[in-house]
Enzyme design. Structure first.
Site, PDB file in Angstrom:
ATOM      1  N   GLY A  32       0.802  -1.228   0.000  1.00  0.00           N
ATOM      2  CA  GLY A  32       0.000   0.000   0.000  1.00  0.00           C
ATOM      3  C   GLY A  32       0.829   1.270   0.000  1.00  0.00           C
ATOM      4  O   GLY A  32       0.314   2.361  -0.215  1.00  0.00           O
ATOM      5  N   LYS A  33       2.138   1.151   0.237  1.00  0.00           N
ATOM      6  CA  LYS A  33       2.950   2.379   0.317  1.00  0.00           C
ATOM      7  C   LYS A  33       2.922   3.174  -1.000  1.00  0.00           C
ATOM      8  O   LYS A  33       2.703   4.385  -0.998  1.00  0.00           O
ATOM      9  CB  LYS A  33       4.396   2.049   0.695  1.00  0.00           C
ATOM     10  CG  LYS A  33       5.250   3.300   0.787  1.00  0.00           C
ATOM     11  CD  LYS A  33       6.638   3.089   1.327  1.00  0.00           C
ATOM     12  CE  LYS A  33       7.382   4.424   1.295  1.00  0.00           C
ATOM     13  NZ  LYS A  33       8.759   4.348   1.687  1.00  0.00           N
ATOM     14  N   GLU A  82      14.600  17.889 -19.056  1.00  0.00           N
ATOM     15  CA  GLU A  82      15.727  17.825 -18.134  1.00  0.00           C
ATOM     16  C   GLU A  82      16.518  16.538 -18.365  1.00  0.00           C
ATOM     17  O   GLU A  82      17.369  16.174 -17.566  1.00  0.00           O
ATOM     18  CB  GLU A  82      15.268  17.944 -16.682  1.00  0.00           C
ATOM     19  CG  GLU A  82      14.286  16.883 -16.238  1.00  0.00           C
ATOM     20  CD  GLU A  82      14.062  16.906 -14.725  1.00  0.00           C
ATOM     21  OE1 GLU A  82      15.032  16.672 -14.001  1.00  0.00           O
ATOM     22  OE2 GLU A  82      12.924  17.155 -14.304  1.00  0.00           O
ATOM     23  N   CYS A 116      11.432  19.999 -13.862  1.00  0.00           N
ATOM     24  CA  CYS A 116      10.139  19.734 -14.518  1.00  0.00           C
ATOM     25  C   CYS A 116       9.492  20.993 -15.101  1.00  0.00           C
ATOM     26  O   CYS A 116       8.360  20.945 -15.571  1.00  0.00           O
ATOM     27  CB  CYS A 116       9.187  19.060 -13.535  1.00  0.00           C
ATOM     28  SG  CYS A 116       9.902  17.608 -12.771  1.00  0.00           S
ATOM     29  N   ASN A 154      13.869   4.815  -2.058  1.00  0.00           N
ATOM     30  CA  ASN A 154      12.456   5.202  -1.898  1.00  0.00           C
ATOM     31  C   ASN A 154      11.911   6.102  -3.007  1.00  0.00           C
ATOM     32  O   ASN A 154      10.699   6.227  -3.159  1.00  0.00           O
ATOM     33  CB  ASN A 154      12.224   5.814  -0.508  1.00  0.00           C
ATOM     34  CG  ASN A 154      13.054   7.053  -0.284  1.00  0.00           C
ATOM     35  OD1 ASN A 154      13.899   7.406  -1.113  1.00  0.00           O
ATOM     36  ND2 ASN A 154      12.832   7.718   0.824  1.00  0.00           N
ATOM     37  N   THR A 158       8.703   6.697  -7.993  1.00  0.00           N
ATOM     38  CA  THR A 158       8.080   7.930  -8.500  1.00  0.00           C
ATOM     39  C   THR A 158       8.660   8.334  -9.862  1.00  0.00           C
ATOM     40  O   THR A 158       8.581   9.491 -10.248  1.00  0.00           O
ATOM     41  CB  THR A 158       8.204   9.108  -7.492  1.00  0.00           C
ATOM     42  OG1 THR A 158       9.593   9.377  -7.245  1.00  0.00           O
ATOM     43  CG2 THR A 158       7.522   8.785  -6.184  1.00  0.00           C
ATOM     44  N   SER A 208      11.942  18.655  -1.119  1.00  0.00           N
ATOM     45  CA  SER A 208      11.272  18.925  -2.407  1.00  0.00           C
ATOM     46  C   SER A 208       9.766  19.098  -2.220  1.00  0.00           C
ATOM     47  O   SER A 208       9.140  19.913  -2.895  1.00  0.00           O
ATOM     48  CB  SER A 208      11.587  17.829  -3.427  1.00  0.00           C
ATOM     49  OG  SER A 208      10.919  16.626  -3.126  1.00  0.00           O
ATOM     50  N   HIS A 251       1.552  19.986 -11.556  1.00  0.00           N
ATOM     51  CA  HIS A 251       2.682  19.100 -11.805  1.00  0.00           C
ATOM     52  C   HIS A 251       2.536  17.927 -10.829  1.00  0.00           C
ATOM     53  O   HIS A 251       2.244  18.134  -9.656  1.00  0.00           O
ATOM     54  CB  HIS A 251       3.999  19.836 -11.580  1.00  0.00           C
ATOM     55  CG  HIS A 251       5.159  18.898 -11.514  1.00  0.00           C
ATOM     56  ND1 HIS A 251       5.460  18.062 -12.552  1.00  0.00           N
ATOM     57  CD2 HIS A 251       6.059  18.625 -10.534  1.00  0.00           C
ATOM     58  CE1 HIS A 251       6.502  17.320 -12.215  1.00  0.00           C
ATOM     59  NE2 HIS A 251       6.879  17.639 -10.989  1.00  0.00           N
ATOM     60  N   LYS A 256      -0.738  11.487  -4.764  1.00  0.00           N
ATOM     61  CA  LYS A 256      -1.139  11.912  -3.418  1.00  0.00           C
ATOM     62  C   LYS A 256      -0.734  13.360  -3.150  1.00  0.00           C
ATOM     63  O   LYS A 256      -1.477  14.120  -2.522  1.00  0.00           O
ATOM     64  CB  LYS A 256      -0.501  10.967  -2.400  1.00  0.00           C
ATOM     65  CG  LYS A 256      -1.079  11.030  -1.001  1.00  0.00           C
ATOM     66  CD  LYS A 256      -2.558  10.717  -0.980  1.00  0.00           C
ATOM     67  CE  LYS A 256      -3.089  10.489   0.429  1.00  0.00           C
ATOM     68  NZ  LYS A 256      -2.616   9.247   1.028  1.00  0.00           N
ATOM     69  N   LYS A 260      -3.070  16.563  -1.983  1.00  0.00           N
ATOM     70  CA  LYS A 260      -2.692  17.476  -0.895  1.00  0.00           C
ATOM     71  C   LYS A 260      -2.602  18.926  -1.380  1.00  0.00           C
ATOM     72  O   LYS A 260      -2.849  19.860  -0.627  1.00  0.00           O
ATOM     73  CB  LYS A 260      -1.349  17.053  -0.289  1.00  0.00           C
ATOM     74  CG  LYS A 260      -1.429  15.752   0.486  1.00  0.00           C
ATOM     75  CD  LYS A 260      -0.108  15.402   1.136  1.00  0.00           C
ATOM     76  CE  LYS A 260      -0.225  14.037   1.813  1.00  0.00           C
ATOM     77  NZ  LYS A 260       0.995  13.677   2.557  1.00  0.00           N
ATOM     78  N   ASN A 330       5.517   9.968 -12.908  1.00  0.00           N
ATOM     79  CA  ASN A 330       5.978  11.338 -13.108  1.00  0.00           C
ATOM     80  C   ASN A 330       6.792  11.389 -14.395  1.00  0.00           C
ATOM     81  O   ASN A 330       7.839  10.775 -14.495  1.00  0.00           O
ATOM     82  CB  ASN A 330       6.850  11.769 -11.919  1.00  0.00           C
ATOM     83  CG  ASN A 330       7.258  13.233 -11.998  1.00  0.00           C
ATOM     84  OD1 ASN A 330       6.876  13.936 -12.927  1.00  0.00           O
ATOM     85  ND2 ASN A 330       8.019  13.684 -11.028  1.00  0.00           N
TER      86      ASN A 330
END
Ligand code: ACO
Length: 456
Positions: A32-33, A82, A116, A154, A158, A208, A251, A256, A260, A330
């Site tokens: 679930g992470k 980039e 980005c 980690n 992404t 970040s 962006h 998640k 937010k 991403n």
């Protein structure tokens, strides 16, 4: 020129992906992470057959072909990326191959880089060109493309990859709001790529996120002020809030953070509205009254309260922007524009007519802007807006037609890219059969680092 904006939009993503829940297991993190904690479903990735040049070649040719644009009618072409494989020669110059047969070499623009944000800077440059004395009436094309890969750890989940190309001109069905741009730029080391021999960034994940949210606050405040000045001029009241735009696209480093971010805009609305206490849409936020924005980046109580209060607005105004980001990851510079593609692919043109999209662009280091566009009122059969929507109506189908790869294969591919990045001479080994038809791919890097491509 009138109604300067986007006439057509094309998106490309790799034909293979890894499932985030399988990646959780492979990486040995708690279940679930990635899927619930970060909100990601799938992540697209490239083999050694694709690089930034091939991604941009693919998306530009697709844009030209599918919209039957003549190569002679383009007067500006600019790339935001980039993913740097050459410190001098721009991706734009590689794209000039596509224009060779037409004889058109009179095309302004080169590459723009800042994490980005490069695609947005390229977009602003091209819009400025069309509104300037240098404009000769021809189209501008803006390309945003990147291969987003992280070292093991980690941040790896992404990543993502893809490219978006936008055809810009006047009398467009997606019109940029004039005078409504806000910008926040700052010197910070939250994410950067100092190691020229590696594809991977150095990233301070927590910093970040803080920088992203801080930049969002700053851009939204200035955007609201400018929007309110315009509203007053047009006698449309004087208050800009989340109610004033149909969609808010951001962006998207991971989904998640975007949820937010929408919540964060509601917090901004609540704090700047003197009558907020009496307004039922802010119920549940009473305890938050009086907080300072800069004290709340990681305040769990504030975050929870605004996430709950903004839940239904998120579903209505932002979740529809995330279908590409959830399923590709991403893409860096094209991430925000993948949000626009997601909207266009999810609604009929009559549902979109006249509606506004507010966009937030963020590139680490940092550069950020908020701006907006609105869809034309004309959604009649044969209208330009209908054409743009129809061109993206197969988006989900295309995402579904990709091939799922096991995490071990993804991991192997990352190792291969690591070992062969910048190797010369080099002959790529990735499977050409795995690519979508029409994809440009790398066939050879010669001993002088010159790259050759073919199209599938
Ligand atoms: N089930 C559900 N949720 C879970 C689970 C689980 N089993 N495990 C963890 N979570 C939640 C956490 O609570 C956390 O959510 P919260 O912040 O809402 O509480 C979320 O999942 C992530 O967990 P963390 O432990 O915070 O994740 P970690 O520190 O390992 O890494 C990060 C996350 C920082 C985003 C990392 O992936 C990274 O550095 N990515 C690249 C940088 C980035 O994307 N920055 C954003 C802006 S800059 C840019 O665009 C590059």
């Amino acid at each position: 020129p009138q109604d300067v904006g986007i006439l057509a939009l094309e998106i490309y993503f790799p034909a293979q992906y890894v499932e985030q829940n399988e990646l959780e297991e492979f990486d040995g993190v708690s279940q679930g992470k990635y899927t619930i904690g970060l909100g990601q479903q799938k992540m697209g990735f490239c083999s050694d057959r694709e690089d930034i040049n091939s991604l941009c070649l693919t998306v530009v040719q697709r844009l030209m072909e599918r919209n039957q644009v003549s190569y002679q009618d383009v007067g500006r072409l600019e790339v935001g990326t980039e993913t740097v494989i050459d410190k001098s020669k721009s991706v734009k110059t590689v794209l000039m191959q596509l224009f060779e047969d037409s004889g058109n070499t009179s095309i302004e623009g080169v590459d723009t880089t800042n994490a980005c944000y490069g695609g947005t800077s390229a977009l602003f440059n091209s819009l400025n060109w069309i509104e300037s004395s240098a404009w000769d009436g021809r189209y501008a094309i803006v390309v945003a493309g990147d291969i987003a890969v992280y070292a093991t750890g980690n941040a790896r989940c992404t990543g993502g990859a893809g490219a978006v190309a936008m055809l810009l001109g006047s009398h467009a069905p997606l019109v940029f709001d004039r005078g409504l741009r806000s910008t926040h730029m700052q010197h910070v080391y939250d994410f950067y790529k100092p190691d020229m021999s590696s594809e991977y960034p150095v990233v301070d994940g927590k910093l970040s996120i803080q920088c992203y949210l801080g930049a969002l606050d700053r851009c939204y405040q200035t955007y609201c002020q400018k929007a309110e000045a315009c509203l007053k001029q047009e006698n449309l009241g004087s208050h800009f809030s989340l109610d004033s735009s149909a969609f808010f696209a951001f962006h998207t480093p991971y989904c998640k953070l975007v949820q937010k971010s929408l919540a964060r805009l509601m917090l901004n609305d609540f704090l700047r509205d003197p009558d907020a206490g009496a307004n039922p849409k802010y119920s549940g936020l009473e305890a938050v009254r009086g907080v300072k924005l800069e004290d709340t980046y990681f305040d769990r109580d504030v975050e929870k309260a605004v996430m709950v209060a903004s839940q239904s607005l998120y579903k209505e105004k932002t979740e529809p922007t995330l279908s590409v980001a959830k399923q590709v990851g991403n893409m860096y510079t094209p991430s925000l524009y993948g949000g626009l593609a997601s909207i266009l692919g999810s609604y009929s043109c009559s549902e979109l007519a006249g509606k506004r999209v507010t966009l937030f662009s963020y590139g680490s280091g940092l550069a950020s802007s908020m701006f907006s566009l609105h869809f034309s009122e004309d959604a009649s059969p044969g209208s330009q807006l209908e054409r743009v929507c129809l061109s993206l109506c197969d988006l989900q189908e295309r995402l579904d037609s990709r091939k799922k790869m096991p995490p071990a294969d993804f991991d192997k591919m990352m190792k291969l890219r690591e070992e062969t990045h910048h190797k010369a001479p080099y002959t790529p080994v990735g499977d050409v059969e795995a690519l979508f038809p029409g994809t440009w791919y790398l066939t050879e890097v010669d001993s002088k680092h010159r790259r050759k491509y073919e199209r599938k």
